[in-house]
Every structure is written in C-alpha cells, then in structure tokens.
Design a protein around this motif. Structure first.
Motif, PDB file in Angstrom:
ATOM      1  N   ILE A  34      12.248   1.874  39.911  1.00 13.75           N
ATOM      2  CA  ILE A  34      12.444   0.340  39.708  1.00 13.75           C
ATOM      3  C   ILE A  34      12.337  -0.257  37.637  1.00 13.75           C
ATOM      4  N   ALA A  35      11.375   0.447  37.612  1.00 11.87           N
ATOM      5  CA  ALA A  35      11.262   0.129  36.225  1.00 11.87           C
ATOM      6  C   ALA A  35      12.352   0.916  35.246  1.00 11.87           C
ATOM      7  N   LEU A  36      12.535   1.742  35.580  1.00  9.43           N
ATOM      8  CA  LEU A  36      13.885   2.164  34.501  1.00  9.43           C
ATOM      9  C   LEU A  36      15.100   1.220  34.880  1.00  9.43           C
ATOM     10  N   PRO A  37      15.747   1.055  35.882  1.00  8.47           N
ATOM     11  CA  PRO A  37      16.944   0.056  35.437  1.00  8.47           C
ATOM     12  C   PRO A  37      16.218  -1.155  35.080  1.00  8.47           C
ATOM     13  N   LEU A  38      15.473  -1.481  35.231  1.00  9.33           N
ATOM     14  CA  LEU A  38      14.797  -3.063  34.956  1.00  9.33           C
ATOM     15  C   LEU A  38      14.812  -2.913  32.773  1.00  9.33           C
ATOM     16  N   VAL A  39      14.166  -1.539  32.626  1.00  8.22           N
ATOM     17  CA  VAL A  39      14.073  -2.058  31.276  1.00  8.22           C
ATOM     18  C   VAL A  39      16.014  -1.562  30.686  1.00  8.22           C
ATOM     19  N   TYR A  40      16.659  -0.807  30.981  1.00  5.90           N
ATOM     20  CA  TYR A  40      17.651  -0.450  31.287  1.00  5.90           C
ATOM     21  C   TYR A  40      18.677  -2.044  30.981  1.00  5.90           C
ATOM     22  N   LEU A  41      18.583  -2.848  31.724  1.00  2.69           N
ATOM     23  CA  LEU A  41      18.693  -4.532  32.066  1.00  2.69           C
ATOM     24  C   LEU A  41      18.594  -5.514  30.427  1.00  2.69           C
ATOM     25  N   VAL A  42      16.823  -5.143  30.061  1.00  2.33           N
ATOM     26  CA  VAL A  42      16.816  -5.597  29.020  1.00  2.33           C
ATOM     27  C   VAL A  42      16.978  -5.324  28.290  1.00  2.33           C
ATOM     28  N   MET A  43      16.924  -4.382  27.781  1.00  2.00           N
ATOM     29  CA  MET A  43      17.465  -3.695  26.427  1.00  2.00           C
ATOM     30  C   MET A  43      19.174  -3.675  25.741  1.00  2.00           C
ATOM     31  N   PHE A  44      20.213  -3.330  26.674  1.00  2.21           N
ATOM     32  CA  PHE A  44      21.557  -3.747  26.469  1.00  2.21           C
ATOM     33  C   PHE A  44      21.730  -5.193  27.289  1.00  2.21           C
ATOM     34  N   LYS A  45      21.038  -5.671  28.398  1.00 10.61           N
ATOM     35  CA  LYS A  45      21.537  -7.105  28.692  1.00 10.61           C
ATOM     36  C   LYS A  45      21.285  -8.162  28.471  1.00 10.61           C
ATOM     37  N   TYR A  46      19.676  -8.171  28.527  1.00 13.33           N
ATOM     38  CA  TYR A  46      19.020  -9.533  27.398  1.00 13.33           C
ATOM     39  C   TYR A  46      18.849  -9.128  25.847  1.00 13.33           C
ATOM     40  N   VAL A  47      18.836  -8.157  25.200  1.00 15.11           N
ATOM     41  CA  VAL A  47      18.211  -7.958  24.304  1.00 15.11           C
ATOM     42  C   VAL A  47      19.460  -8.814  23.385  1.00 15.11           C
ATOM     43  N   PRO A  48      20.557  -8.317  23.417  1.00 19.05           N
ATOM     44  CA  PRO A  48      21.773  -8.438  23.164  1.00 19.05           C
ATOM     45  C   PRO A  48      21.931 -10.120  23.297  1.00 19.05           C
ATOM     46  N   LEU A  49      21.486 -10.786  23.495  1.00 15.96           N
ATOM     47  CA  LEU A  49      21.969 -12.149  23.669  1.00 15.96           C
ATOM     48  C   LEU A  49      21.257 -12.599  22.512  1.00 15.96           C
ATOM     49  N   ILE A  50      20.117 -12.145  21.353  1.00 12.72           N
ATOM     50  CA  ILE A  50      20.053 -12.658  20.745  1.00 12.72           C
ATOM     51  C   ILE A  50      20.892 -12.659  19.448  1.00 12.72           C
ATOM     52  N   GLY A  51      22.001 -11.430  19.654  1.00 10.40           N
ATOM     53  CA  GLY A  51      22.931 -11.881  18.151  1.00 10.40           C
ATOM     54  C   GLY A  51      23.641 -12.562  19.004  1.00 10.40           C
TER      55      GLY A  51
END
Length: 316
Positions: A34-51
């Motif tokens: 479960i952690a693998l897709p969660l890490v993917y979502l956080v890194m590539f979907k939520y973190v870029p929202l800062i930009g």
C-alpha cells in the motif's frame, strides 16, 4: 494479589496506537504494498501542488517559486479578458461533449453483442481485433489519418475515381471534431467494451434462464436484464468523463492541428502548451491550467451529485 490485578488490567492499557503498530508489524507486507502507491501519489500528485502558487506570481528563474513577486489574480484576469478566451472555451467544451456523447454508446453495443455471440472463437477474435488499436500510439494514429486522408491518399483517390473533387479533410475546420472523435472511437471502443463485459459477466444467469422460460426474446433480455445491470458502470464512466471536460489531452489535438483548422482545433490545452512551453509564460500557463483543474473538479462534483440524486449511483 496485586500482581494478578495488574495483569488483568494490562489489556485495558493497550492503546489504539499500540494495536496499530502491532498490526503493522504483523502484516508489514500488505502495508508495504500500500505504501508504494501512496508514496507515488504524494511525490507526483501532491508535492507538485506547491508549485501551483506561481499562478499568483510573476515567475522568474532568478527569483524561483518563493522569490518571484506576488501578483494575485492578474494572470487569471489576463486569460478571462483575452480575445481568445471565448473561442478556446467553446472549442474545448464542444469537442469534449461531442467526444463524450459519441464514445458512450459503441462500447455498450459491442459488449452486449459479444456477450450474445454464439461462437466463442468469433467473440474472442472480434474482441482481440477491436482491442488492438488501443495500444497504437497517438502519433501513429494521427500519421495513419494523415496518410489516409491526404490529397493524394486512398480516400481522395477513390473520390476522384467516382468523379468527385478532392477534399482536404485534415484542413477543413468543420471536419476536425468528427475526425478527432471517430478516430478515438475506433481506437478505444474495444478497450472500453471490456469494462462492460465484466459487468455483464456478473449478471445472475438465473435471470436469463427465467426470462427464457417466460418466452422473452433476446431483445427483451437485453432491455430488461443486461442494460439495467451495466447502467451503474456507464454512469461512473460518464461522471469521470465529465470531470475531464476542460482537461482534454493536447497530444492528439496538437498533432492534428494546422493553420487551416485552427479555428476549431485550438483548445485550452493546446493554448497552454503554446504560451507555456513555447512562449515560456509559466505563470500565465499555470493560471490557465489551475482554472481547468478547478472547473473540472466542480464539474465532477456536480455530475456526481446529480447522478447520486437521480440514479443512486455515484463515485462518492
């Protein structure tokens, strides 16, 4: 005696955090998956929202995201007041709605037809042949269109052989949406039909047996058994499609676009590509992209609410 009472009260002291840690240690393999897709979502979907904040700034390379001056809604106002805004919005909505309406029915028809195929080999062959175009790249699809519909292509040669005049299909603004949508139907119908075939496979066969005993024809069985069983799936597909009304991918549109059909082929996504990557107006293009995302989210929630109120089927 005191030791015994302490042992009896020990389970009551186990907090939820302790039980959670124990559960994670016991089933760590599942939590790791479960952690693998969660890490993917956080890194590539939520973190870029800062930009996304550069939509409210006048972004410069020297200042970066945090050092660029704040301009508020200036970029949004610039887009809304642009002379291209109305045309871009209309072209995007018209192409999206046309695509949604036309591509909704063929997968359902194909799935129902394959479900009633008498020869198993025939159904599998048709499903394989119609599924294969989905794996063809967008670049190749547009290349095939250009070769088939060019002035020296086989279609124009056939028109000339029958005494007609050549038609510049790829340069006609009025034909752009039709070519875009129906080439997409050819490419995606087989893939989309798999979803409805899975829904039809879940139908209780006793319903069909009872209908046959009552003398129901195939058309009656399709209308009263098959279609009601796949309507929830169709509604979910419709909700997801409506959430992409303004965020259509620019790849195929850009490849099919030329100076002659620009009046109908220029949509918001291609405009963002042009002003953002080619024009290097990063703040302006980010503001347009953020506008697309917000409207798409609102559309998704609205259609989902309507579907839940009317048909009691919704995403959430």
């Amino acid at each position: 005696m005191a030791t015994k009472e302490k042992q009896q009260t020990l389970p009551a002291r186990k907090t939820k955090g302790y039980l959670l840690r124990k559960n994670i240690m016991r089933h760590w393999q599942l939590y790791f998956v479960i952690a693998l897709p969660l890490v993917y979502l956080v890194m590539f979907k939520y973190v870029p929202l800062i930009g996304s904040q550069i939509a409210f700034r006048n972004y410069t390379f020297s200042g970066g995201i945090w050092g660029s001056p704040w301009v508020g809604m200036k970029n949004f106002n610039r887009f809304f007041s642009s002379p291209d805004f109305t045309k871009l919005l209309w072209n995007t909505i018209a192409l999206s709605l046309y695509n949604i309406v036309v591509t909704a029915i063929p997968p359902i028809v194909m799935a129902v037809a394959l479900n009633y195929a008498r020869w198993n080999w025939f159904g599998k062959t048709v499903q394989m042949v119609t599924y294969m175009p989905y794996f063809i790249s967008t670049v190749l699809i547009v290349g095939i269109l250009q070769q088939m519909l060019s002035l020296t292509g086989p279609l124009n040669n056939a028109i000339v052989a029958m005494g007609g005049a050549k038609v510049h299909f790829m340069g006609e603004p009025g034909l752009f949406r039709t070519l875009y949508v129906f080439s997409g139907v050819w490419q995606s119908t087989g893939y989309s039909a798999v979803i409805y075939l899975a829904a039809l496979a879940a139908v209780d066969q006793e319903l069909h047996e009872a209908a046959v005993m009552d003398g129901a024809s195939i058309w009656r069985r399709i209308w009263h058994i098959d279609l009601p069983s796949i309507i929830p799936t169709a509604i979910i597909q419709l909700i997801m499609a409506c959430g992409r009304v303004l965020t259509m991918g620019y790849e195929k549109t850009l490849l099919m676009q030329n100076d002659m059909n620009l009046s109908t082929s220029d949509i918001i996504s291609t405009y963002v590509y042009r002003v953002g990557l080619q024009g290097m107006q990063y703040s302006y293009s980010t503001a347009i992209g953020l506008f697309q995302s917000v409207v798409s989210l609102l559309m998704l929630m609205l259609v989902n609410w309507i579907a839940g109120r009317v048909g009691e089927t919704s995403l959430f």
